[in-house]
Design a protein around this motif. Structure first.
Motif, PDB file in Angstrom:
ATOM      1  N   CYS A 179       0.831  -1.215   0.000  1.00 24.16           N
ATOM      2  CA  CYS A 179       0.000   0.000   0.000  1.00 24.16           C
ATOM      3  C   CYS A 179       0.863   1.262   0.000  1.00 24.16           C
ATOM      4  O   CYS A 179       0.357   2.377   0.158  1.00 24.16           O
ATOM      5  CB  CYS A 179      -0.977  -0.016   1.175  1.00 24.16           C
ATOM      6  N   MET A 211     -10.814   7.209  -4.439  1.00 21.96           N
ATOM      7  CA  MET A 211      -9.358   7.242  -4.410  1.00 21.96           C
ATOM      8  C   MET A 211      -8.918   8.667  -4.733  1.00 21.96           C
ATOM      9  O   MET A 211      -9.140   9.146  -5.835  1.00 21.96           O
ATOM     10  CB  MET A 211      -8.791   6.305  -5.471  1.00 21.96           C
ATOM     11  N   CYS A 246      -0.838   4.776   0.982  1.00 19.38           N
ATOM     12  CA  CYS A 246      -2.061   5.200   0.300  1.00 19.38           C
ATOM     13  C   CYS A 246      -3.016   5.775   1.348  1.00 19.38           C
ATOM     14  O   CYS A 246      -3.110   5.242   2.465  1.00 19.38           O
ATOM     15  CB  CYS A 246      -2.679   3.977  -0.382  1.00 19.38           C
ATOM     16  N   GLN A 280      -5.988   5.552   1.741  1.00 11.82           N
ATOM     17  CA  GLN A 280      -7.071   4.655   2.164  1.00 11.82           C
ATOM     18  C   GLN A 280      -6.576   3.581   3.130  1.00 11.82           C
ATOM     19  O   GLN A 280      -7.355   2.752   3.593  1.00 11.82           O
ATOM     20  CB  GLN A 280      -7.717   3.983   0.936  1.00 11.82           C
ATOM     21  N   CYS A 281      -5.304   3.585   3.446  1.00  6.10           N
ATOM     22  CA  CYS A 281      -4.725   2.551   4.324  1.00  6.10           C
ATOM     23  C   CYS A 281      -4.761   3.058   5.779  1.00  6.10           C
ATOM     24  O   CYS A 281      -4.163   4.085   6.095  1.00  6.10           O
ATOM     25  CB  CYS A 281      -3.285   2.285   3.880  1.00  6.10           C
ATOM     26  N   CYS A 318      -7.562  -1.721   4.443  1.00  9.63           N
ATOM     27  CA  CYS A 318      -7.968  -0.850   3.338  1.00  9.63           C
ATOM     28  C   CYS A 318      -9.364  -0.296   3.608  1.00  9.63           C
ATOM     29  O   CYS A 318     -10.301  -1.054   3.859  1.00  9.63           O
ATOM     30  CB  CYS A 318      -7.964  -1.648   2.041  1.00  9.63           C
ATOM     31  N   PRO A 335      -9.221  -0.463  -6.193  1.00  8.22           N
ATOM     32  CA  PRO A 335      -8.936  -0.465  -7.627  1.00  8.22           C
ATOM     33  C   PRO A 335      -8.346  -1.790  -8.114  1.00  8.22           C
ATOM     34  O   PRO A 335      -7.790  -2.568  -7.321  1.00  8.22           O
ATOM     35  CB  PRO A 335      -7.907   0.648  -7.793  1.00  8.22           C
ATOM     36  N   CYS A 368      -4.923  -3.082  -7.046  1.00  2.57           N
ATOM     37  CA  CYS A 368      -4.868  -3.636  -5.686  1.00  2.57           C
ATOM     38  C   CYS A 368      -5.456  -5.053  -5.670  1.00  2.57           C
ATOM     39  O   CYS A 368      -4.952  -5.932  -4.984  1.00  2.57           O
ATOM     40  CB  CYS A 368      -5.640  -2.755  -4.718  1.00  2.57           C
TER      41      CYS A 368
HETATM   42  S1  SF4 Z   1      -5.490  -1.857  -1.100  1.00  2.00           S
HETATM   43 FE1  SF4 Z   1      -6.620  -0.066  -0.410  1.00  2.00          FE
HETATM   44  S2  SF4 Z   1      -5.179   0.994   0.962  1.00  2.00           S
HETATM   45 FE2  SF4 Z   1      -3.968  -0.426  -0.285  1.00  2.00          FE
HETATM   46  S3  SF4 Z   1      -3.280   0.777  -2.062  1.00  2.00           S
HETATM   47 FE3  SF4 Z   1      -5.206  -0.240  -2.616  1.00  2.00          FE
HETATM   48  S4  SF4 Z   1      -6.797   1.247  -2.165  1.00  2.00           S
HETATM   49 FE4  SF4 Z   1      -4.963   1.897  -1.082  1.00  2.00          FE
END
Ligand code: SF4
Ligand code: SF4
Length: 207
Positions: free
Chosen positions: A101, A117, A135, A137-138, A145, A152, A155
């Protein structure tokens, strides 16, 4: 007499066009001047044998990769949606700390538009990272996540099982710390610092 809205719109568009052209002409002028100075300096350095032409080309190539600010949008091939080889992330988290991530990838137009995102203003249209290098979102504590079900395609498709950048030895869980430190860095970059400051500022203004 009532102002004619169409005439006013035309006037605004005309003024906007003139402004854009004036700025572009000014920038082109500056670029010409800078080019003349650089070319003069290069000539002088080569004449005085301070550097060779080959050394100069190599130095320019090295810097060019650092200053590459290419814009990227991802276009997924139809039917390419799939899931990579499953990896037991929970069992590996103590060693990898969800380093996947911290990787960057370009977003699709749909992902940018959806707002799920966020994209990095300093590197359009790659996924945005927070000051911790992950990221956005992490989750910082659990590394979960925040949009797992809607994450996406890169991932979903990614598997670290055969990624030598991540693991020196996948089975023995030996992480490739050298590559991680070199390629992903340890601290926030200027863009992350700026974005965090801007978000904090806008949060405080909304509160
Ligand atoms: S899995 Fe989730 S937190 Fe990890 S890079 Fe993808 S969107 Fe971001
Ligand atoms: S690096 Fe591999 S094991 Fe660790 S969270 Fe990512 S996919 Fe899972």
């Amino acid at each position: 007499m009532e102002p004619d809205p169409l005439r006013e719109l035309e006037r605004q568009v005309e003024a906007g066009g003139m402004f854009a052209h004036a700025v572009l002409a000014q920038e082109a002028n500056r670029a010409d001047q800078n080019e003349a100075i650089i070319r003069g300096l290069v000539e002088l350095l080569i004449q005085r044998e301070v550097v060779t032409a080959e050394e100069l080309v190599a130095a320019v190539d090295a810097v060019r990769t650092e200053t590459d600010i290419g814009i990227a949008i991802r276009v997924d091939k139809e039917g390419s949606e799939g899931v990579g080889n499953p990896v037991d992330c929970a069992a590996r988290m103590h060693a990898c700390h969800a380093v996947c991530c911290r990787l960057r990838f370009p977003l699709t137009v749909e992902e940018v538009e959806s707002g799920l995102m966020k994209w990095d203003l300093g590197r359009p249209y790659f996924n945005r990272h927070g000051p911790d290098g992950y990221c956005v979102q992490c989750a910082p504590d659990t590394h979960a996540c925040g949009i797992y079900e809607e994450r996406p395609a890169p991932c979903r498709q990614y598997t670290c099982a055969d990624d030598k950048r991540i693991w020196k030895d996948f089975d023995a869980m030996v992480i490739n710390q050298e590559w991680i430190d070199e390629a992903l860095g340890t601290g926030p970059g200027p863009v992350e610092v700026f974005m965090t400051a801007a978000e904090g500022d806008s949060r405080s203004r909304r509160a």
